[in-house]
Design an enzyme around this catalytic site. Structure first.
Site, short mmCIF file in Angstrom:
data_model
loop_
_atom_site.label_atom_id
_atom_site.label_comp_id
_atom_site.label_asym_id
_atom_site.label_seq_id
_atom_site.Cartn_x
_atom_site.Cartn_y
_atom_site.Cartn_z
N GLU A 224 0.87 -1.17 0.00
CA GLU A 224 0.00 0.00 0.00
C GLU A 224 0.90 1.22 0.00
O GLU A 224 1.44 1.62 1.03
CB GLU A 224 -0.92 -0.02 1.23
CG GLU A 224 -1.88 -1.19 1.26
CD GLU A 224 -2.89 -1.16 0.13
OE1 GLU A 224 -3.08 -0.09 -0.48
OE2 GLU A 224 -3.48 -2.21 -0.16
N CYS A 258 -2.28 9.58 2.44
CA CYS A 258 -1.82 9.05 1.16
C CYS A 258 -2.85 9.21 0.04
O CYS A 258 -2.49 9.20 -1.13
CB CYS A 258 -1.43 7.58 1.30
SG CYS A 258 -2.77 6.51 1.88
#
Length: 480
Positions: A224, A258
């Site tokens: 991720e 993010c």
């Protein structure tokens, strides 16, 4: 190094500091202790108790690390983790059930199914920006799937790391769970060991290191990662609505998210309307002096503060731009007249800075997006659903938001993950369970009725060949 003495702590050793822990967890998995649904549910309930019993302690830790308000800690960390625990507990038995699959005529008397079995010993390496959420949400999936888990929180978010290291192991069965501490050196030592699955959240640069280490053991990974998330704003928009939504998602957690919009693409005409709307929104959200706002956090570390302050020299500051090194404070900032070659457009910002770049058309915006690496998230704002759909259809990203920001992160029904440089693999809800499970194809046949199998054995007559082709053909059923 982790937990209390005798409770999952990792012994210090110059040669191999994690060897004993890895061996202990692997031996536990071999006993089958983690496989029963009752054991998995007990661990999940214990994780839920950890969140409930230590809510204030976790809020204090997050305030220490990122100056998060208690409400923001609840909203983006504690509640989302609890929701994942509750969903896994409600759904565990259905997730674990064997999944029947279609059969062809040759296997009509057999049992064909997919069994979801645990991988074994999994390693979860978590980041600092949402140090509870991005640590525990993968952990929920790993425990629900029946794995033993080695957990490494980020050493940068020290307050949260301390709680996870000292308190969490008291709730979970330490024969099959351990927390380890350390920085890059310890992480590299950890990655020398063979794990059955590695789940990493962080930067693409470190993701490559993790994947390289995993490749030595052919260990599967979920990465991720991050990237520069575009936000296209069409001329056919209400500027104030766009400003409200974009500003909240850009400056939430001080921009250290993010999936936050990393830059805006819009026409010069829209920019003229959007900048004052953003100024109005920022003032309404954080007051005339954002530094004193209880709803605006701080940059995680001195290193990241200096990096972000350097990005303020890109383009021209239209809003904000103030900073205070002693407080690691950077004001909510908007940059204009930004060139594609400037540093702020070359790296993921990960802070409260929002550059605006001008494009002349939707086609130019799409071309700009497609010339760059595929982002973790992509956003489009327009009153025209056709425009939003065009951006969706003509680009690729891990996630997409039309006239919305990252609210999809609150949906456990939605898979989350990147594509290309922004990552690989998916999690949240059942996707987490599936990520940490080996999907094992199984065919069980009875030991008798051997006469029926004669058709598939040589020597093959013309009639046998024709019959087998027909039986295995697409009109019969799925080809084996």
């Amino acid at each position: 190094m982790a937990g209390k003495e005798g409770k999952g702590a990792v012994k210090d050793s110059r040669i191999n500091p994690f060897e004993d822990t890895v061996q202990r967890l692997r031996e536990t998995f071999r006993t089958g202790r983690t496989r029963p649904a009752e054991f998995r549910a007990a661990q999940l309930r214990a994780l839920g108790r950890f969140l409930q019993d230590n809510k204030q302690l976790l809020q204090e830790a997050l305030a220490q690390d990122l100056k998060k308000s208690a409400f923001e800690s609840d909203l983006s960390e504690i509640i989302l983790c609890q929701n994942e625990v509750d969903l896994a507990l409600r759904s565990l038995h259905s997730w674990m059930k064997d999944e029947p699959v279609a059969r062809n005529l040759l296997t009509q008397l057999d049992s064909a199914f997919i069994r979801k079995e645990p991988f074994g010993l999994v390693l979860i390496i978590a980041p600092w920006n949402y140090p509870l959420n991005l640590t525990l949400v993968p952990l929920v999936g790993a425990l629900a799937a029946g794995n033993c888990v080695m957990l490494k929180p980020s050493e940068i978010s020290q307050g949260t790391e301390k709680v996870l290291t000292e308190v969490l192991p008291q709730y979970l069965d330490q024969s099959c769970f351990a927390v380890v501490q350390g920085g890059p050196k310890e992480a590299q030592q950890l990655l020398q060991h063979k794990f059955d699955y590695i789940f990493f959240t962080g930067s693409p640069r470190v993701g490559k290191i993790v994947m390289t280490a995993a490749a030595k053991h052919l260990t599967p990974v979920t990465l991720e990662l991050g990237g520069k998330n575009p936000c296209y704003v069409d001329d056919n928009c209400d500027p104030q609505t766009v400003a409200n939504r974009v500003a909240w998602f850009r400056y939430f957690n001080t921009g250290q998210t993010c999936v936050a919009p990393d830059y805006i693409l819009c026409s010069p005409m829209m920019q003229e309307k959007l900048v004052p709307a953003l100024q109005s929104t920022i003032t309404r959200f954080y007051g005339e002096d954002p530094r004193s706002s209880p709803d605006l956090g701080r940059i995680i570390s001195e290193k990241h503060f200096q990096r972000l302050r350097g990005l303020l020299s890109s383009g021209r500051v239209a809003i904000g731009g103030q900073s205070d090194e002693s407080d690691r404070y950077i004001a909510p900032t908007v940059l204009v007249d930004v060139a594609e070659t400037e540093p702020v457009m070359q790296e993921e910002i990960f802070g409260p800075i929002l550059p605006i770049m001008n494009v002349r058309s939707l086609d130019e915006a799409v071309d700009f997006i497609n010339r760059r690496e595929k982002p973790l998230a992509l956003y489009a704002f327009s009153r025209s659903q056709q425009v939003v759909n065009q951006v969706l259809d003509r680009t690729s990203s891990g996630s997409f938001g039309g006239n919305e920001g990252f609210m999809y992160m609150t949906l456990s029904s939605m898979p989350f993950g990147g594509v290309g440089l922004s990552g690989m693999g998916r999690y949240h809800g059942k996707f987490s369970f599936d990520t940490f499970s080996n999907h094992r194809g199984c065919l069980l046949s009875c030991s008798g009725l051997e006469k029926l199998n004669d058709i598939r054995y040589p020597p093959y007559s013309d009639w046998n060949k024709q019959l087998i082709r027909w039986v295995l053909g697409p009109k019969s059923c799925t080809l084996l």
